[in-house]
Write a protein that holds these residues in place. Structure first.
Motif, PDB file in Angstrom:
ATOM      1  N   ASP A  42      45.184  62.244  56.039  1.00 14.76           N
ATOM      2  CA  ASP A  42      46.256  61.487  55.378  1.00 14.76           C
ATOM      3  C   ASP A  42      45.752  60.148  54.868  1.00 14.76           C
ATOM      4  N   SER A  43      44.711  59.623  55.523  1.00 15.46           N
ATOM      5  CA  SER A  43      44.084  58.380  55.065  1.00 15.46           C
ATOM      6  C   SER A  43      42.621  58.398  55.474  1.00 15.46           C
ATOM      7  N   TYR A  44      41.821  57.564  54.787  1.00 20.12           N
ATOM      8  CA  TYR A  44      40.369  57.615  54.951  1.00 20.12           C
ATOM      9  C   TYR A  44      39.806  56.242  54.629  1.00 20.12           C
ATOM     10  N   THR A  45      38.848  55.782  55.444  1.00 22.70           N
ATOM     11  CA  THR A  45      38.232  54.488  55.169  1.00 22.70           C
ATOM     12  C   THR A  45      36.724  54.571  55.336  1.00 22.70           C
ATOM     13  N   THR A  46      35.981  53.886  54.450  1.00 23.43           N
ATOM     14  CA  THR A  46      34.539  53.717  54.579  1.00 23.43           C
ATOM     15  C   THR A  46      34.165  52.378  53.963  1.00 23.43           C
ATOM     16  N   ASP A  47      33.036  51.828  54.418  1.00 20.85           N
ATOM     17  CA  ASP A  47      32.651  50.474  54.010  1.00 20.85           C
ATOM     18  C   ASP A  47      31.456  50.497  53.069  1.00 20.85           C
TER      19      ASP A  47
ATOM     20  N   THR B 114      35.761  47.295  51.677  1.00 22.00           N
ATOM     21  CA  THR B 114      36.167  48.523  52.359  1.00 22.00           C
ATOM     22  C   THR B 114      36.923  49.417  51.379  1.00 22.00           C
ATOM     23  N   LEU B 115      36.493  50.651  51.276  1.00 20.02           N
ATOM     24  CA  LEU B 115      37.143  51.620  50.395  1.00 20.02           C
ATOM     25  C   LEU B 115      38.157  52.413  51.225  1.00 20.02           C
ATOM     26  N   PHE B 116      39.422  52.329  50.851  1.00 23.27           N
ATOM     27  CA  PHE B 116      40.493  52.940  51.638  1.00 23.27           C
ATOM     28  C   PHE B 116      41.363  53.787  50.725  1.00 23.27           C
TER      29      PHE B 116
ATOM     30  N   HIS C 294      44.121  60.021  60.460  1.00 19.89           N
ATOM     31  CA  HIS C 294      43.359  58.949  59.822  1.00 19.89           C
ATOM     32  C   HIS C 294      41.884  59.142  60.143  1.00 19.89           C
ATOM     33  N   VAL C 295      41.031  59.101  59.133  1.00 21.53           N
ATOM     34  CA  VAL C 295      39.589  59.279  59.308  1.00 21.53           C
ATOM     35  C   VAL C 295      38.903  57.930  59.139  1.00 21.53           C
ATOM     36  N   ASP C 296      38.274  57.476  60.220  1.00 16.54           N
ATOM     37  CA  ASP C 296      37.500  56.237  60.195  1.00 16.54           C
ATOM     38  C   ASP C 296      36.036  56.619  59.982  1.00 16.54           C
ATOM     39  N   ALA C 297      35.561  56.446  58.762  1.00 16.26           N
ATOM     40  CA  ALA C 297      34.173  56.742  58.412  1.00 16.26           C
ATOM     41  C   ALA C 297      33.503  55.462  57.920  1.00 16.26           C
TER      42      ALA C 297
ATOM     43  N   VAL D  63      40.744  48.516  47.596  1.00 15.44           N
ATOM     44  CA  VAL D  63      39.654  47.831  48.300  1.00 15.44           C
ATOM     45  C   VAL D  63      40.278  46.895  49.337  1.00 15.44           C
ATOM     46  N   GLN D  64      40.033  47.204  50.617  1.00 15.73           N
ATOM     47  CA  GLN D  64      40.544  46.373  51.707  1.00 15.73           C
ATOM     48  C   GLN D  64      39.468  45.386  52.163  1.00 15.73           C
ATOM     49  N   ASP D  65      39.879  44.473  53.048  1.00 14.56           N
ATOM     50  CA  ASP D  65      38.916  43.483  53.539  1.00 14.56           C
ATOM     51  C   ASP D  65      37.963  44.068  54.572  1.00 14.56           C
ATOM     52  N   SER D  66      38.399  45.071  55.327  1.00 15.41           N
ATOM     53  CA  SER D  66      37.572  45.649  56.386  1.00 15.41           C
ATOM     54  C   SER D  66      38.181  46.975  56.810  1.00 15.41           C
ATOM     55  N   SER D  67      37.396  47.783  57.508  1.00 16.40           N
ATOM     56  CA  SER D  67      37.955  49.023  58.061  1.00 16.40           C
ATOM     57  C   SER D  67      38.898  48.726  59.215  1.00 16.40           C
ATOM     58  N   SER D  68      38.732  47.606  59.875  1.00 19.31           N
ATOM     59  CA  SER D  68      39.705  47.205  60.894  1.00 19.31           C
ATOM     60  C   SER D  68      41.074  47.009  60.255  1.00 19.31           C
ATOM     61  N   GLY D  69      41.108  46.333  59.121  1.00 16.94           N
ATOM     62  CA  GLY D  69      42.366  46.173  58.403  1.00 16.94           C
ATOM     63  C   GLY D  69      42.896  47.489  57.886  1.00 16.94           C
TER      64      GLY D  69
END
Length: 602
Positions: free
Chosen positions: A295-300, A312-314, A269-272, A146-152
């Motif tokens: 290789d990596s994926y993020t969603t909020d 943020t789920l990363f 990298h997938v920004d979702a 769990v990240q702080d944001s998709s920007s991070g």
């Protein structure tokens, strides 16, 4: 008031705070969605120095009502349709309250094993709920955090990609100028460019790939750019593909982009951030077909999945690249569990060292709603968005200007010929937002301003969307009529100005004609007089027995001409034509005037 708050005092005041929040949620629709304060208003109401003595919670809550609440834009308001949703919910708040109350530091497994293992488990739950590939599970080669944001998350993905492509060299030597390249589209979130700056690559490393008619990244254009950069000696590092762009929720084709990235050895990298959570509904997973190439994926979860910031789920498919880029172990953090290599230390998965127990609120949300409750939440908003789009498509006052597979609809109002469409659209936006019932934001599509309607607040119902649609149409009609009146007034002014100019031109022409006629008449009169003078016979002077009038010019002339003659001479006197004056007369007249002391020429 001094001293620590006792557990009993916390119990009492905690009830007050929870009651305040419940009352706020109950009456939130009574507030204008957007704050109406001016810059500096909030600070002007605060004391210049901190209080010397402690104050009761009741005083703080009173100032919360008086000072803070008017300065808020209410993101949980049912009329909030701007940006993307920023959901929270009762279970999320309670989970956050528990996290705050426990106050644990989850930087390493050993600092609170449950904080790490619950997070690992919840992240595996969500990977399954979203239909993500098995490589993202903690039991595989990757895992979630769990990240702080998709920007991070975008930044740590780039750092992991740099570590992999450089085989660790960037850890020791940093990045060399004009070596690495990063690939985005014009619709990619700006945080990716910011990540390139922070990572030391600089903006010049960014390659903007062309998009198609639906604003999705073109795989063919991506391949051409990769080939061109490789031929010029650059090292491609990362491609950022987006599922649900910020402007219009465009979907980049992962199934086509993924194989290209693998062929060129580039990190995908997938920004979702917004749209990824929609995959809890299996029928919406087609939007991210090809995610197995990532290789990596993020969603909020803190956008559309009923969980408050920050959530943020990363995920990464290979955690070794991530921890390789971010791990550093000073002596004071060494411990037996870490040394065994059998545990996860989440401090190595993020920029910060410290971290709170973020997973608790996610755990609460999933436990309260269940998978089916989360699906219904997403499906309900998607259905409302499709209904709104249908209304707009059937109305000749609006166009739907981009695909709308989720809960965002982009509307472009139609305006009459001669109206500045962008100015009119932004005027409509301001009118709606100033009204207080709803709040929208805008973007540009093909260089034209459009209105974004993002449906997602937990309190939003069909009635609220219907009200928004009514306000949109009423606002459009009012402005269209106003613009029509302005155009009519402008045309009337222009016609009056044209008529006035024509009248002035006619008057000027008439005056010129009159002056020309007068000049012609004068010329004709002068010509006639000259002809009469030339044709008149010479006459003898009158008999001496009838002396001329002593006061007349003729008498004066006769006296002047006879002066100096002898008695034996017979003077000859010429009588001039009326109005005619000889040179001698003019000279004599001048001499007489000059001798007159009252004459103005003196």
């Amino acid at each position: 008031m001094t001293g620590h708050m006792t557990p009993e005092e916390f119990r009492q005041h905690g009830h007050e705070v929870v009651d305040w929040i419940a009352d706020y949620w109950t009456g939130i629709a009574e507030h204008p969605v957007r704050s109406r304060v001016s810059p500096g208003d909030v600070r002007a109401m605060l004391p210049t120095t901190a209080p010397e003595q402690g104050e009761p919670v009741s005083a703080v809550l009173a100032d919360l009502e008086r000072i803070v609440l008017p300065g808020l834009t209410h993101w949980q308001h049912p009329g909030f349709f701007g940006y993307f949703p920023a959901n929270t919910s009762g279970p999320s708040v309670l989970g956050d309250l528990l996290s705050a109350g426990l106050g644990v530091q989850g930087m390493s497994w050993v600092t609170s094993p449950a904080a790490t293992e619950l997070e690992q488990h919840v992240m595996d739950w969500f990977a399954d709920l979203l239909g993500l590939p098995g490589s993202f599970l903690s039991t595989g080669t990757g895992g979630g955090v769990v990240q702080d944001s998709s920007s991070g998350a975008n930044l740590v993905a780039l750092l992991a990609a740099l570590h992999r492509v450089s085989k660790g060299a960037t850890l020791r030597q940093g990045v060399r100028p004009e070596e690495f390249t990063v690939y985005v589209s014009a619709e990619t979130h700006s945080s990716m460019e910011k990540a390139a700056r922070i990572a030391g690559l600089g903006t010049d490393s960014i390659r903007v790939v062309e998009v198609d008619s639906e604003l999705a990244m073109s795989p063919r254009a991506l391949q051409q750019r990769l080939e061109r950069d490789l031929a010029r000696g650059f090292v491609p590092v990362l491609v950022c593909a987006t599922v649900g762009t910020t402007s219009t929720t465009a979907i980049d084709p992962l199934a086509e982009i993924g194989p290209i990235c693998q062929r060129f050895g580039v990190w995908l990298h997938v920004d979702a951030a917004y749209a990824g959570v929609a995959a809890v509904a299996p029928e919406l997973r087609r939007l991210q077909a090809g995610v197995e190439w990532a290789d990596s994926y993020t969603t909020d979860a803190h956008k559309w999945l009923l969980t408050g910031f920050d959530a943020t789920l990363f995920w990464v498919a290979d955690r070794a690249a991530l921890t390789g880029a971010l791990s550093i172990l000073p002596e004071y953090l060494r411990n037996a569990a870490t040394d065994t290599g059998t545990v996860v230390d989440y401090r190595d998965w993020q920029i910060e060292l410290g971290r709170r127990f973020r997973a608790l609120k996610l755990w609460f949300v999933v436990r309260w709603y269940g998978a089916e409750g989360l699906r219904e939440h997403v499906r309900g908003h998607v259905a409302l968005a499709q209904e709104l789009a249908g209304w707009a498509q059937a109305d000749d006052r609006f166009d739907v200007v981009a695909p709308h597979p989720l809960s965002l609809v982009c509307l472009q109002p139609r305006w009459a010929r001669g109206v500045d469409a962008d100015v009119a659209t932004m005027t409509l936006l301001d009118r709606l937002n100033d009204g207080g019932e709803v709040f929208l934001t805008h973007t540009t599509v093909a260089g034209r301003a459009v209105l974004r309607v993002a449906i997602g607040a937990p309190a939003t119902t069909r009635a609220h969307v219907e009200r928004l649609w009514t306000l949109l149409r009423e606002g459009h009609d009012w402005l269209a009529n106003d613009f029509a009146e302005q155009q009519a007034e402008q045309r009337a002014r222009e016609q009056a100005e044209r008529q006035a100019a024509a009248a002035a031109a006619a008057a000027e022409q008439a005056a010129a004609a009159e002056q020309a006629a007068a000049e012609q008449a004068a010329a004709e009169q002068a010509g006639a007089a000259a002809e009469a003078d030339a044709a008149a016979p010479e006459t003898e002077p009158a008999a001496a027995s009838t002396p001329p009038d002593a006061e007349s010019p003729t008498a004066q002339t006769a006296e002047i001409e006879t002066a100096g003659t002898t008695d034996t001479e017979t003077p000859t006197v010429e009588t001039p034509a009326a109005g005619d004056e000889t040179a001698a007369q003019a000279e004599a007249q001048t001499d007489l005037h000059a001798a007159d002391p009252e004459h103005p020429a003196r």
